[in-house]
Enzyme design. Structure first.
Site, PDB file in Angstrom:
ATOM      1  N   CYS A 152       0.025   7.280  -0.667  1.00 25.10           N
ATOM      2  CA  CYS A 152      -0.980   7.694  -1.645  1.00 25.10           C
ATOM      3  C   CYS A 152      -0.888   9.168  -2.033  1.00 25.10           C
ATOM      4  CB  CYS A 152      -2.378   7.415  -1.109  1.00 25.10           C
ATOM      5  SG  CYS A 152      -2.807   8.401   0.363  1.00 25.10           S
ATOM      6  N   SER A 179       0.872  -1.169   0.000  1.00 23.62           N
ATOM      7  CA  SER A 179       0.000   0.000   0.000  1.00 23.62           C
ATOM      8  C   SER A 179       0.915   1.226   0.000  1.00 23.62           C
ATOM      9  CB  SER A 179      -0.913  -0.002   1.230  1.00 23.62           C
ATOM     10  OG  SER A 179      -1.855   1.049   1.150  1.00 23.62           O
TER      11      SER A 179
END
Length: 329
Positions: A8, A5
């Site tokens: 972002c 992940s």
């Protein structure tokens, strides 16, 4: 298995969108650089990021690296609503497996917006595109908290309830969308995810100053609603665009409160707004929407603000679990 992940911030649409030029992408690019040189490659990869990653240069580098290493992969843009969870949290996902049989479904070069077992034929026909640009335009805007269950053009076949009128800072389309979402029986009601009201809930009620200042910007939901907007790490600290708030006074109609409220003096305005008994969702309730088990909890030394920040950066457990099931199946 590698679960990734990456940061972002380089890809979020409300940021600078620095993409691969953003220093925070360096760790991800480093992994892509060393992956082809590993003596033993991982059998499986799952990656998550915000919507916007699918049109980035970093994503293109990822796909090139996976192809070089011999991975079969599939991309998704998914929200928990596709699993009947009343929370919009649109995210990019990619699953990949090494030198194995292809996936049981066939969608090469396409970004799926539903799971393969959810009416695959309709999904491929109506909700999948082989061009990333078209995929972005066919999906509803997350800034407007639009839901993938509504339709590719965010259209609503139902009309507004009789007597409904626009209040707050809403457009006709937004009003129709919310009515459409709340009428979707395939999605659970929020009340299934809420804690019982008790004295401790008083700390979550919206302060009068915030109520007066931001009342027209709040996304207000009731326990019987089948929707809530994406909860971000700023929830509970910032009001606008960080997540829905809950109306606990069930016998009060929003329309009766907001109608002509801008014409009232401040004191009367606050009295009217207070009748709604608006509060933030508790960390436990957001964890429930994210799919965390009941035994999950935060250490006592973690503050409410820290809980919101952690949950705002979290994933939906049910969505990830289903993707892993597909990946290993």
């Amino acid at each position: 298995m590698i679960l990734m992940s990456p940061p972002c911030q380089p890809f979020t649409r409300i940021g600078l969108q620095g993409d691969i030029s953003d220093p925070r992408t360096k760790s991800f690019l480093y992994i892509l650089d060393i992956l082809p040189r590993l003596q033993k490659l991982p059998k499986y990869i799952l990656l998550e990021n915000v919507r916007g990653f699918e049109s980035s240069s970093a994503r293109n580098e990822l796909l090139r690296t996976l192809a070089t290493c011999g991975f079969t992969y599939q991309e998704f843009l998914l929200s928990p609503t596709c699993l009947g969870i009343p929370n919009s949290r649109l995210r990019y996902f990619l699953i990949a497996k090494l030198h194995q049989e292809p996936f049981s479904f066939q969608a090469p070069g396409q970004i799926l917006t539903r799971f393969p077992d959810q009416n695959l034929e309709d999904s491929l026909k109506d909700k999948v595109t082989d061009k990333v640009g078209e995929a972005c335009s066919s999906l509803c805007s997350e800034e407007k908290n639009l839901d993938l269950n509504i339709g590719p053009n965010c259209s609503n076949k139902k009309s507004l309830p009789t007597g409904a009128f626009l209040f707050k800072l809403e457009t006709v389309e937004e009003m129709e969308r919310k009515h459409d979402q709340d009428s979707d029986s395939s999605v659970q009601m929020l009340k299934a995810f809420l804690e019982e009201e008790n004295e401790e809930m008083s700390q979550y009620f919206i302060p009068p100053k915030s109520l007066l200042r931001y009342a027209f910007l709040l996304d207000i939901v009731k326990p019987t609603c089948r929707r809530s907007t994406c909860f971000t790490k700023g929830y509970g600290h910032y009001v606008e665009g960080t997540g829905s708030v809950l109306q606990t006074a069930l016998d009060v109609q929003l329309e009766s409160v907001f109608k002509h409220i801008e014409e009232l003096p401040e004191e009367e305005k606050l009295m009217k707004l207070s009748t709604l008994k608006l509060r933030y969702f508790t960390p436990r309730e957001i964890a429930n929407l994210h799919g965390f088990p009941l035994e999950f909890g935060f250490p006592n030394k973690v503050t409410v603000k820290q809980c919101y920040r952690l949950l705002g950066n979290s994933l939906n457990v049910h969505v990830v679990a289903k993707l892993i099931s597909i990946l290993l199946g």
